[in-house]
Design a protein around this motif. Structure first.
Motif, PDB file in Angstrom:
ATOM      1  N   GLU A  28       0.866  -1.179   0.000  1.00  0.00           N
ATOM      2  CA  GLU A  28       0.000   0.000   0.000  1.00  0.00           C
ATOM      3  C   GLU A  28       0.903   1.230   0.000  1.00  0.00           C
ATOM      4  N   PHE A  29       0.735   2.080  -1.013  1.00  0.00           N
ATOM      5  CA  PHE A  29       1.592   3.272  -1.102  1.00  0.00           C
ATOM      6  C   PHE A  29       0.872   4.382  -1.853  1.00  0.00           C
ATOM      7  N   VAL A  30       1.485   5.526  -1.924  1.00  0.00           N
ATOM      8  CA  VAL A  30       0.936   6.810  -2.385  1.00  0.00           C
ATOM      9  C   VAL A  30      -0.162   7.252  -1.424  1.00  0.00           C
ATOM     10  N   SER A  31      -1.385   6.628  -1.572  1.00  0.00           N
ATOM     11  CA  SER A  31      -2.468   6.836  -0.608  1.00  0.00           C
ATOM     12  C   SER A  31      -2.710   8.297  -0.241  1.00  0.00           C
ATOM     13  N   ALA A  32      -2.543   9.193  -1.225  1.00  0.00           N
ATOM     14  CA  ALA A  32      -2.851  10.607  -0.966  1.00  0.00           C
ATOM     15  C   ALA A  32      -4.350  10.802  -1.147  1.00  0.00           C
ATOM     16  N   ASN A  33      -4.991  11.530  -0.222  1.00  0.00           N
ATOM     17  CA  ASN A  33      -6.405  11.815  -0.397  1.00  0.00           C
ATOM     18  C   ASN A  33      -6.588  12.723  -1.611  1.00  0.00           C
TER      19      ASN A  33
ATOM     20  N   ARG B   2       8.453  10.581  -3.364  1.00  0.00           N
ATOM     21  CA  ARG B   2       9.349   9.556  -2.822  1.00  0.00           C
ATOM     22  C   ARG B   2       8.546   8.315  -2.419  1.00  0.00           C
ATOM     23  N   ASN B   3       7.368   8.537  -1.835  1.00  0.00           N
ATOM     24  CA  ASN B   3       6.492   7.427  -1.448  1.00  0.00           C
ATOM     25  C   ASN B   3       6.120   6.600  -2.684  1.00  0.00           C
ATOM     26  N   ALA B   4       5.672   7.299  -3.734  1.00  0.00           N
ATOM     27  CA  ALA B   4       5.197   6.612  -4.940  1.00  0.00           C
ATOM     28  C   ALA B   4       6.306   5.764  -5.570  1.00  0.00           C
ATOM     29  N   VAL B   5       7.477   6.354  -5.718  1.00  0.00           N
ATOM     30  CA  VAL B   5       8.567   5.667  -6.415  1.00  0.00           C
ATOM     31  C   VAL B   5       9.138   4.529  -5.557  1.00  0.00           C
TER      32      VAL B   5
ATOM     33  N   ARG C  69       2.568   8.421 -15.784  1.00  0.00           N
ATOM     34  CA  ARG C  69       3.718   9.102 -16.373  1.00  0.00           C
ATOM     35  C   ARG C  69       5.010   8.678 -15.675  1.00  0.00           C
ATOM     36  N   MET C  70       4.884   8.291 -14.401  1.00  0.00           N
ATOM     37  CA  MET C  70       6.053   7.832 -13.647  1.00  0.00           C
ATOM     38  C   MET C  70       6.207   6.325 -13.742  1.00  0.00           C
ATOM     39  N   ASN C  71       5.430   5.699 -14.651  1.00  0.00           N
ATOM     40  CA  ASN C  71       5.560   4.268 -14.846  1.00  0.00           C
ATOM     41  C   ASN C  71       4.965   3.465 -13.681  1.00  0.00           C
ATOM     42  N   ILE C  72       3.913   4.013 -13.063  1.00  0.00           N
ATOM     43  CA  ILE C  72       3.294   3.346 -11.907  1.00  0.00           C
ATOM     44  C   ILE C  72       1.832   3.068 -12.219  1.00  0.00           C
ATOM     45  N   VAL C  73       1.432   1.811 -12.083  1.00  0.00           N
ATOM     46  CA  VAL C  73       0.032   1.441 -12.300  1.00  0.00           C
ATOM     47  C   VAL C  73      -0.478   0.705 -11.069  1.00  0.00           C
TER      48      VAL C  73
ATOM     49  N   GLY D  49      12.142  15.334 -16.547  1.00  0.00           N
ATOM     50  CA  GLY D  49      11.789  14.046 -17.155  1.00  0.00           C
ATOM     51  C   GLY D  49      11.457  12.999 -16.096  1.00  0.00           C
ATOM     52  N   SER D  50      10.721  11.955 -16.508  1.00  0.00           N
ATOM     53  CA  SER D  50      10.261  10.980 -15.516  1.00  0.00           C
ATOM     54  C   SER D  50      11.377  10.036 -15.074  1.00  0.00           C
ATOM     55  N   ASP D  51      12.307   9.691 -15.973  1.00  0.00           N
ATOM     56  CA  ASP D  51      13.418   8.809 -15.579  1.00  0.00           C
ATOM     57  C   ASP D  51      14.252   9.444 -14.475  1.00  0.00           C
ATOM     58  N   VAL D  52      14.606  10.711 -14.685  1.00  0.00           N
ATOM     59  CA  VAL D  52      15.439  11.420 -13.699  1.00  0.00           C
ATOM     60  C   VAL D  52      14.673  11.547 -12.377  1.00  0.00           C
ATOM     61  N   THR D  53      13.371  11.857 -12.489  1.00  0.00           N
ATOM     62  CA  THR D  53      12.551  12.011 -11.285  1.00  0.00           C
ATOM     63  C   THR D  53      12.566  10.728 -10.463  1.00  0.00           C
ATOM     64  N   ARG D  54      12.307   9.585 -11.117  1.00  0.00           N
ATOM     65  CA  ARG D  54      12.302   8.302 -10.391  1.00  0.00           C
ATOM     66  C   ARG D  54      13.674   8.040  -9.764  1.00  0.00           C
ATOM     67  N   PHE D  55      14.717   8.216 -10.574  1.00  0.00           N
ATOM     68  CA  PHE D  55      16.075   7.882 -10.120  1.00  0.00           C
ATOM     69  C   PHE D  55      16.464   8.700  -8.891  1.00  0.00           C
TER      70      PHE D  55
END
Length: 457
Positions: A27-32, A43-46, A147-151, A296-302
């Motif tokens: 269980e993660f992200v979980s933002a209302n 940071r939580n999402a990635v 966009r961050m590669n998260i489903v 970019g999304s790669d840099v953001t995740r990394f």
């Protein structure tokens, strides 16, 4: 012979079956749904998604769940904020709620409602505004995650725990066990009997529950679904509350050994060497989308994965914007692209009828690789499955990054010492195969981090 295994496994090299008997719920992200995802949620999402990938690579069956609450005061204030902006468009004076949401997205949702309904909604309550806001904001959140590669696999609404009686069952269960009592209009949990210094409020005197109550019900519900591991990704602000939740679950017979928690420290954005302060209410925050637009999304995740979760993360925008080797993401992506470019050259120079013999393991004479730099590169690659296992066990994805950086620099030494072109056929094919395997391992590792491995840059 061990190296020939990597060669035959290719893009599955590094995968193990160590956790093949495990069903895991993360269980993660979980933002209302009160506003767009901000850098604070990043940071939580990635971390959550990368841990899911690490566990999948070690054989587990993983579900990603997003837990949210669309009831309660925050959401009421959200509805009232949209209602006030809608009132302005209708020329009516509806007071803006105290502590309301000031972001531009609120006005946008109001404009959408005005366009659809005219001033029909003017004299009603905030319900249609709250619902429209929730729907619009959730759509944006899902787009940002994608966009961050998260489903996500599932969404769980906290409100359902009230509707199906789970919340009442928790209170009644704890009452039966003599673990809750009423005092000053509030309902208290006797945590002092369970190793905590003082007792804990479960329901305030206003009748509003604290986070702990629905969380106890939610975790019991997760365990009932039969998961072997329920992993929560929490920010450091949960460090005092989650032990109470575990105490409640345990008191009601839940197996807390199946609940695992990753607590990460917060993120500071650094721009021009100075920290950038943020607040969602006041709308002076940077959204994840704005961050991805910039780097970019790669840099953001990394960048969210670069440090151990237990350490504070400084996200340096100036370094993230670098497009050269100084940027640690590009360093790894360049390494992959460079090997692919070398292999293209080797391929076009194989004019002597030996073209692309690197495809079949039979034609590669691994025994020709005797140089210390070749041996070092082979040894490093063989460490890959253990590096993934270590990162999954300790819930520290940065260990995977560290391995990839070492692999890239070991390859650089090899390429410096061992020419590929212009060597006798046997050595040329063996070295080209070694280079190709390095590219595959880099691509596998970047894939676990949710980052692309371009063939050219």
């Amino acid at each position: 012979a061990k190296f020939a295994e990597i060669w035959s496994e290719k893009e599955t090299f590094g995968r193990t079956k160590k956790r093949s008997d495990q069903r895991v719920l993360i269980e993660f992200v979980s933002a209302n749904p009160t506003g767009p995802l901000t850098v604070g949620h990043g940071r939580n999402a990635v971390l959550g998604d990368t841990l899911a990938r690490l566990l999948e690579w070690t054989g587990a069956e993983v579900d990603r769940e997003y837990y949210f609450n669309n009831a309660g005061r925050q959401m009421r204030v959200l509805g009232q904020s949209v209602q006030a902006r809608y009132g302005e468009l209708c020329g009516a004076d509806i007071p803006f709620p105290e502590g309301g949401y000031e972001g531009g997205y609120i006005s946008e949702i109001a404009r959408g409602l005005f366009k659809e309904n005219g001033s029909v909604l003017l004299n009603g309550d905030e319900m249609p505004f709250k619902e429209a806001a929730e729907k619009a904001i959730f759509e944006e959140i899902l787009k940002t995650l994608q966009r961050m590669n998260i489903v996500m696999d599932s969404f769980f609404n906290e409100h359902s725990l009230y509707e199906d009686g789970s919340i009442n069952r928790v209170i009644e269960g704890l009452r039966t066990k003599g673990l809750v009592y009423d005092q000053g209009g509030a309902v208290w949990f006797k945590t002092s009997e369970m190793g905590k210094e003082k007792d804990t409020v479960l329901i305030k005197s206003t009748g509003e529950p604290t986070y702990r109550l629905p969380d106890i019900a939610y975790h019991l519900q997760k365990l009932d679904r039969g998961y072997d591991v329920c992993l929560d990704v929490f920010g450091a602000d949960h460090i005092d509350t989650y032990p109470d939740v575990l105490r409640g679950v345990e008191a009601l017979g839940g197996d807390t050994s199946r609940i695992d928690v990753l607590v990460y420290q917060f993120v500071t954005l650094i721009r021009d060497g100075k920290p950038f302060k943020m607040s969602t209410r006041k709308a002076n925050y940077i959204t994840l989308d704005e961050l991805m637009d910039e780097v970019g999304s790669d840099v953001t995740r990394f960048f969210f994965l670069m440090r151990a979760p237990s350490t504070h993360l400084e996200f340096d925008l100036d370094q993230a914007r670098e497009t050269g080797e100084k940027n640690p993401v590009f360093y790894l992506q360049y390494a992959h692209a460079r090997i692919r470019s070398i292999l293209r050259k080797v391929g076009s120079n194989e004019g002597s009828g030996t073209s692309n013999k690197t495809d079949s393991p039979l034609t590669v004479q691994w025994s020709a690789l005797t140089h210390p730099a070749e041996q070092a590169l082979i040894r490093k690659m063989l460490e890959f499955p253990d590096a993934i296992e270590a990162a999954a066990n300790s819930k520290e994805p940065q260990k995977c990054i560290l391995f990839l950086q070492e692999l890239a620099s070991t390859f650089t030494s090899f390429y410096h010492d061992c020419r590929i072109l212009g060597e006798p056929e046997e050595i040329r094919i063996a070295r080209a195969s070694l280079a190709e395997m390095t590219a595959t391992v880099l691509k596998n590792g970047l894939g676990i981090l949710g980052i692309s491995a371009p063939d050219s840059m």
